[in-house]
Design an enzyme around this catalytic site. Structure first.
Site, mmCIF file in Angstrom:
data_model
loop_
_atom_site.group_PDB
_atom_site.id
_atom_site.type_symbol
_atom_site.label_atom_id
_atom_site.label_comp_id
_atom_site.label_asym_id
_atom_site.label_seq_id
_atom_site.Cartn_x
_atom_site.Cartn_y
_atom_site.Cartn_z
ATOM 1 N N GLY A 99 6.663 -3.142 -0.610
ATOM 2 C CA GLY A 99 5.605 -2.775 -0.504
ATOM 3 C C GLY A 99 4.415 -3.268 -1.419
ATOM 4 O O GLY A 99 3.226 -3.852 -1.084
ATOM 5 N N GLU A 109 3.048 1.327 -7.305
ATOM 6 C CA GLU A 109 3.602 1.595 -6.026
ATOM 7 C C GLU A 109 2.453 1.048 -5.133
ATOM 8 O O GLU A 109 1.187 0.761 -5.331
ATOM 9 C CB GLU A 109 3.409 2.992 -5.629
ATOM 10 C CG GLU A 109 5.203 3.597 -5.572
ATOM 11 C CD GLU A 109 5.710 3.202 -4.226
ATOM 12 O OE1 GLU A 109 5.238 2.219 -3.573
ATOM 13 O OE2 GLU A 109 6.529 3.971 -3.976
ATOM 14 N N ASP A 110 2.829 0.958 -3.706
ATOM 15 C CA ASP A 110 1.633 0.325 -2.739
ATOM 16 C C ASP A 110 1.039 1.594 -2.392
ATOM 17 O O ASP A 110 -0.149 1.645 -2.098
ATOM 18 C CB ASP A 110 2.240 -0.265 -1.349
ATOM 19 C CG ASP A 110 3.502 0.494 -0.776
ATOM 20 O OD1 ASP A 110 4.125 1.575 -1.419
ATOM 21 O OD2 ASP A 110 4.105 0.063 0.162
ATOM 22 N N ASP A 115 2.130 8.667 -0.099
ATOM 23 C CA ASP A 115 1.775 9.362 1.132
ATOM 24 C C ASP A 115 1.981 10.920 0.940
ATOM 25 O O ASP A 115 1.090 11.711 0.534
ATOM 26 C CB ASP A 115 2.193 8.585 2.406
ATOM 27 C CG ASP A 115 2.154 9.087 3.806
ATOM 28 O OD1 ASP A 115 0.911 9.332 3.946
ATOM 29 O OD2 ASP A 115 2.844 9.206 4.607
ATOM 30 N N PHE A 125 -2.618 5.053 9.808
ATOM 31 C CA PHE A 125 -1.434 4.206 9.275
ATOM 32 C C PHE A 125 -2.378 2.964 9.146
ATOM 33 O O PHE A 125 -3.255 2.331 9.847
ATOM 34 C CB PHE A 125 -0.487 4.095 10.458
ATOM 35 C CG PHE A 125 0.450 3.311 10.146
ATOM 36 C CD1 PHE A 125 1.837 3.927 9.465
ATOM 37 C CD2 PHE A 125 0.762 2.010 10.417
ATOM 38 C CE1 PHE A 125 2.546 3.069 8.827
ATOM 39 C CE2 PHE A 125 1.910 1.327 10.053
ATOM 40 C CZ PHE A 125 2.749 1.632 9.318
ATOM 41 N N ARG A 160 2.847 -7.622 6.285
ATOM 42 C CA ARG A 160 2.880 -7.847 4.817
ATOM 43 C C ARG A 160 2.018 -8.697 4.088
ATOM 44 O O ARG A 160 1.782 -8.822 3.221
ATOM 45 C CB ARG A 160 4.177 -7.766 4.191
ATOM 46 C CG ARG A 160 5.267 -6.464 4.366
ATOM 47 C CD ARG A 160 6.466 -6.453 3.616
ATOM 48 N NE ARG A 160 7.332 -5.635 3.694
ATOM 49 C CZ ARG A 160 7.673 -4.316 3.678
ATOM 50 N NH1 ARG A 160 6.620 -3.858 2.981
ATOM 51 N NH2 ARG A 160 8.590 -3.749 3.901
HETATM 52 P P1 IMP Z 1 5.738 8.863 1.137
HETATM 53 O O1 IMP Z 1 7.090 9.436 0.393
HETATM 54 O O2 IMP Z 1 5.396 9.949 2.128
HETATM 55 O O3 IMP Z 1 4.717 9.257 -0.050
HETATM 56 O O4 IMP Z 1 5.756 7.508 1.545
HETATM 57 C C1 IMP Z 1 5.519 6.457 0.828
HETATM 58 C C2 IMP Z 1 5.996 5.131 1.348
HETATM 59 O O5 IMP Z 1 5.826 5.290 3.008
HETATM 60 C C3 IMP Z 1 5.213 3.964 1.142
HETATM 61 O O6 IMP Z 1 5.830 3.424 -0.020
HETATM 62 C C4 IMP Z 1 5.380 3.239 2.305
HETATM 63 O O7 IMP Z 1 6.471 2.461 2.571
HETATM 64 C C5 IMP Z 1 5.227 4.038 3.457
HETATM 65 N N1 IMP Z 1 3.768 4.409 4.001
HETATM 66 C C6 IMP Z 1 3.477 5.542 3.834
HETATM 67 N N2 IMP Z 1 1.912 5.405 4.518
HETATM 68 C C7 IMP Z 1 2.051 3.965 5.158
HETATM 69 C C8 IMP Z 1 0.998 3.360 5.970
HETATM 70 O O8 IMP Z 1 0.160 3.858 6.321
HETATM 71 N N3 IMP Z 1 1.369 2.124 6.334
HETATM 72 C C9 IMP Z 1 2.992 1.544 5.983
HETATM 73 N N4 IMP Z 1 3.563 2.087 5.120
HETATM 74 C C10 IMP Z 1 3.156 3.456 4.850
#
Ligand code: IMP
Length: 181
Positions: free
Chosen positions: A49, A103-104, A107, A156, A169
């Site tokens: 990402g 990181e992208d 969340d 999202f 992407r």
């Molecule tokens: P976390 O572990 O919940 O912080 O999730 C992080 C990962 O979830 C990111 O690296 C993304 O790959 C994915 N992610 C979380 N929110 C989104 C979104 O709104 N769109 C696309 N991917 C997301």
């Protein structure tokens, strides 16, 4: 002009145009140039990402530095915790290094927590976090995220490296879902 796209069952509309993204990436780059000068930081970009963010960020980093790429591989652990994420692709010796995780999106923060745990065992001097996006309302763990390009609501999103089921992407702008049909 129609600024919406359809990906599978979801429709998305542009929410952050490229110019706005790049302005914030520039700001983060300036902060890093100022804070980490003289430390020869090693940027660790988390694929897939963050590829676009990493590219635009690195073009604006003017201090001596290195960049490398890692991936998180999910595998079914034998422990009862189920899925474990393993960090793969680190060929560098992190001992004594100043590391910046790129990181992208953060969340829930669980992915970042796992990364910090894993990299921490490699004896770096310090670890900093740079993320393109942060969903502050979703954050479940206590993280010190020093470099955040943009804070966004819980919706999202796709584009600028982020995907929906592998698609989107390549979009230069960030899109937010507008219906959930
Ligand atoms: P976390 O572990 O919940 O912080 O999730 C992080 C990962 O979830 C990111 O690296 C993304 O790959 C994915 N992610 C979380 N929110 C989104 C979104 O709104 N769109 C696309 N991917 C997301």
């Amino acid at each position: 002009m129609d600024n919406t796209v359809q990906i599978k069952d979801k429709r998305f509309a542009v929410s952050i145009p490229e110019a706005d993204i790049l302005r914030e990436v520039e700001r983060v780059a300036e902060e890093i140039n100022r804070d980490l000068a003289g430390k020869n930081p090693l940027f660790l970009s988390v694929l897939n990402g963050s590829f676009m963010f990493t590219s635009d960020l690195m073009k604006r980093i003017t201090i001596p530095c290195e960049v490398s790429f890692v991936k998180l591989a999910s595998y079914q652990g034998i422990a009862t915790t189920g899925k474990v994420k393993e960090v793969i692709g680190i060929n560098e010796d992190l001992t004594g290094r100043t590391v910046v995780i790129v990181e992208d999106i953060v969340d829930t923060g669980l992915t970042m927590q796992r990364l910090l745990e894993s990299l921490g065992t490699r004896r770096p001097k310090e670890i900093h976090i740079a993320t393109l996006l942060l969903k502050p309302d979703k954050l479940q763990v206590d993280l010190n995220i020093e470099y955040v390009a943009m804070r966004i609501p819980n919706d999202f999103i796709v584009g600028y490296g982020l995907d929906y089921d592998g698609l989107g992407r390549n979009f230069k702008d960030i899109y937010t879902v507008i219906n959930e049909e």
